[in-house]
Write a protein that holds these residues in place. Sequence first.
Motif, PDB file in Angstrom:
ATOM      1  N   ALA A 232      11.640   1.217  -5.627  1.00 21.32           N
ATOM      2  CA  ALA A 232      10.350   0.534  -5.850  1.00 21.32           C
ATOM      3  C   ALA A 232       9.853   0.033  -7.035  1.00 21.32           C
ATOM      4  O   ALA A 232      10.362   0.560  -7.880  1.00 21.32           O
TER       5      ALA A 232
ATOM      6  N   THR B   2       1.027   3.398  -6.553  1.00 20.68           N
ATOM      7  CA  THR B   2       0.131   3.530  -5.467  1.00 20.68           C
ATOM      8  C   THR B   2       0.853   4.214  -4.480  1.00 20.68           C
ATOM      9  O   THR B   2       0.092   5.092  -3.646  1.00 20.68           O
ATOM     10  N   SER B   3       2.287   4.529  -4.376  1.00 25.39           N
ATOM     11  CA  SER B   3       2.776   5.454  -3.494  1.00 25.39           C
ATOM     12  C   SER B   3       3.011   6.984  -3.999  1.00 25.39           C
ATOM     13  O   SER B   3       3.041   7.963  -3.030  1.00 25.39           O
ATOM     14  N   SER B   4       3.065   7.070  -5.233  1.00 32.02           N
ATOM     15  CA  SER B   4       3.201   8.531  -5.747  1.00 32.02           C
ATOM     16  C   SER B   4       2.247   8.890  -6.426  1.00 32.02           C
ATOM     17  O   SER B   4       1.844  10.142  -6.539  1.00 32.02           O
TER      18      SER B   4
ATOM     19  N   ALA C 175       8.071  13.435  -7.984  1.00 31.06           N
ATOM     20  CA  ALA C 175       7.614  12.485  -6.956  1.00 31.06           C
ATOM     21  C   ALA C 175       7.607  11.011  -7.505  1.00 31.06           C
ATOM     22  O   ALA C 175       8.022  10.074  -6.500  1.00 31.06           O
TER      23      ALA C 175
ATOM     24  N   LEU D  41       4.357  -1.064  -9.784  1.00 28.50           N
ATOM     25  CA  LEU D  41       3.140  -1.052  -9.023  1.00 28.50           C
ATOM     26  C   LEU D  41       3.164  -0.111  -7.759  1.00 28.50           C
ATOM     27  O   LEU D  41       2.376   0.668  -7.239  1.00 28.50           O
ATOM     28  N   GLN D  42       4.365  -0.224  -6.855  1.00 28.58           N
ATOM     29  CA  GLN D  42       4.531   0.446  -5.892  1.00 28.58           C
ATOM     30  C   GLN D  42       4.622   1.844  -6.174  1.00 28.58           C
ATOM     31  O   GLN D  42       4.226   2.656  -5.295  1.00 28.58           O
TER      32      GLN D  42
ATOM     33  N   LEU E 155      -0.981   7.676  -7.124  1.00 26.18           N
ATOM     34  CA  LEU E 155      -2.224   7.475  -6.530  1.00 26.18           C
ATOM     35  C   LEU E 155      -2.560   8.484  -5.628  1.00 26.18           C
ATOM     36  O   LEU E 155      -3.702   9.364  -5.574  1.00 26.18           O
ATOM     37  N   PRO E 156      -1.773   8.723  -4.650  1.00 26.88           N
ATOM     38  CA  PRO E 156      -2.037   9.863  -3.660  1.00 26.88           C
ATOM     39  C   PRO E 156      -2.461  11.160  -4.408  1.00 26.88           C
ATOM     40  O   PRO E 156      -3.100  12.007  -3.711  1.00 26.88           O
ATOM     41  N   GLN E 157      -1.451  11.510  -5.521  1.00 25.28           N
ATOM     42  CA  GLN E 157      -1.719  12.777  -5.920  1.00 25.28           C
ATOM     43  C   GLN E 157      -3.204  12.780  -6.816  1.00 25.28           C
ATOM     44  O   GLN E 157      -3.690  14.040  -6.941  1.00 25.28           O
TER      45      GLN E 157
END
Lengths: 533, 275
Positions: A154, A161-163, A145, A157-158, A165-167
């Motif tokens: 990306a 936050t996008s792959s 991911a 930092l992107q 952090l959500p995990q």
Amino acid sequence: MLAVLTAVSVREVGLSGGALVEGIGDIRRLVARMLPPALPELGTSLDLLLETVSIALLGTTLALALSLPLAFLAARNTSPHPAAYGAARAVITAARAIPDLVFALVFVRALGLGALPGVLALGLHSVGMLGKLFADAIEETDRGAREAAASTGAGRLQVITSSVLPQIVPSVVGLFLYRFDINVRLSTVLGFVGAGGIGQQLRATLGNLRYPEAMGTVALIFVLIVGVEVLSVAVRRTLLADEGAGVRDGSVLAFLGRRGRRRQAQVPPTEVAGAIRPPWTVERRWKAAYGVALLAALAMSMGGTGVNPLQVVAAVPDIWGVVQRFWPPDFSSGTDLLIDGMVETVAIGIAATFIGTVLSVPIAFLAAGNIAPARWVYVAARTVIVVVRSIPELILAVVFVAAVGLGPFPGTLALGIGTIGFMAKLLSDALEELPQGPRDALDAVGATRMQQTATAVVPQVTPTLVGQTLYMLDINIRSSVVLGIVGAGGIGFLLVQSIRTLAFERTAAVLLLVFAVVYLVEHLSAWLRRQLI
Amino acid sequence: MMHDGGGHVVRLRGVGKEFGAGRVVALDDVTFDVPSGQLLVLIGLSGSGKSTLLRHLNGLQRPTRGDVEVLGVDVVRARGAALRALRRDVGFIFQGFNLVGRLTCLENVLAGALGRLRLPRYGVLTYSRALRREALEQLDRVGLADRPFQRADTLSGGQQQRVAIARALLQRPRLVVADEPVASLDPESSAQVMDVLFRVCAEDHLTVVCSLHQVELALGYAHRVVGLRDGRQVLDRDARALSSAQAMTVYQRLGADPAEVTGRVLATAGNAGSA
């Protein structure tokens, strides 16, 4: 060899048959004077309880804010540089190694009495656990991911936050709640060193010999801790119900002994065509409600304690000033005091583990559903475990010191009893998970219940017991370091003394010795476990 | 969307890749160009270097030697912002989908827009309405417009790969690189995913480089087929002029010397397909 070490330790802390009988007599007399418990002034008590929870909540939130960025530096897969990785890991290890009460003592000295040093103490100490476990969670995230996010162009930092952090969000939520639970327990004691909360009242009532009120305070603490635990388990259940895979139930969270039932993942009903706003599913409503509740609780906590983020930031120079005074460590004076204190601390740990094991084993057998002779015995034994677990060891130590007087004996007794909460719990869980086959076989042979247990159950659970005893030894030696802060023996006394007299170089020396011993014991107990199991 | 005057989208020159200080040779002297609009399929055994080669096209890996030029960018030397700008133009489809399972389909698709955005995003609502609408359109193109807010890990494998395709489309790429896009899917979902992938790429006039296990599938979709064996190019032909049996020679263990295989295949191949 272990037996000899235990015997020596038991003598060192002054634990003998006679002393035990006498000590227990003292405690019984004290408890008798405490009964019936009297409610201290209710308004004040409630204010202090609220302050206790507020300190825990703010401390845990501070720890969260510090740990998350630190964890990304301390995770191999997201750390920008090996040097950053090493530094972040070092900070986390140090935060974990310094007991929260030592932080509290230092901050009270640096910033004055009140809730702020308590919040900072819990906040910094908790970084040791949260930072480590968050970093572990980050290292376990799916690499694919991350790669996919990077492949879209990306930035670093992107991608995080996008792959990433959500995990890790489920782990973060679970661990935050778990740590909050622990911090509520810790913050009940902070008042003893002037860092706010209900501990002040316990100290004051015991100091003024108002024993019934002291007992009332202990009862309030008990109710508070049980209440918070029930609440945090309930929150965890609703929030993490569909995250079975995200929360590592096998590790810390399993400690609570209740596994969240895994709901079937919800498939939302056919959505309004062309909707570009997420629908308000039941889950999303719960999440929003908890979010609002958390913000409200944080605002209330800040209002009630007068601690706000600005103050925390403003405290940084003062803290830095104190930290600088820890160097260089001063080993020069009273080396024998230092060594005596350390020996006593280790002895308390060993003796407490011995008492704890002796007490835990029978309770564990009665608290195992498949072995307990009757349902009511099972319920009673489990209740004992829950009650013990809900009274912090330091609170016990304080009460015992009041009964028996200063010294290692009350400390040992407190830690020993506290051991039950952990050990009997883990042991009875292990017993319940044993296969039924061997017992059935003996049943078929015509063995009695006791014979079945002795022949079929005990051998199966012995490795678990040995492993847990060594693990408890490790934990108890760590815990016994702070006993001296409330007068219950060991090297903690030197810590308090050096901090109170602002001899921070001396504090540093004591802490370094403690680190060395704790490190040694940890590795020794891990090594022994590998040898024996 | 045509590339700079319709020239080559990918230019590989003597690309070699070794892992573990020369112990394992993954790619050995790979040289070919991909013209704009071509649909090139890479075939070869597992471990023949297909994935490694594809991962060179957007800089996920760098060659030990040789040159990789994609969309006019020197990938070997591109770093930082230049590399990110290139990656934005290359949609990458992974064998394992590589979605974030906890997030909704729409949010997974929206990640495709990150290269165009400056700041980090967390949550669907941090993306603009226009972007969300665009993401929903892409979901519609892969046939999943009815479930934007379903968690990705509750979808079937084929559906997850279609979400991944939508994510790549949202990048508005000029080149699509697909690494075994259907290797973990059953035959029916495979066909569906391949149909979707090649339909949308044709609609957008995208150049495609795709690795596949299945020769039949490759011949059915490709303009051109390149075969890899032990990291070396052993086949490069126009798909129309290639029979299934010829393509299968890539998979046969003929002799120990890859050069021998190359000789045989090229002998039957005639002119390599620069369409």
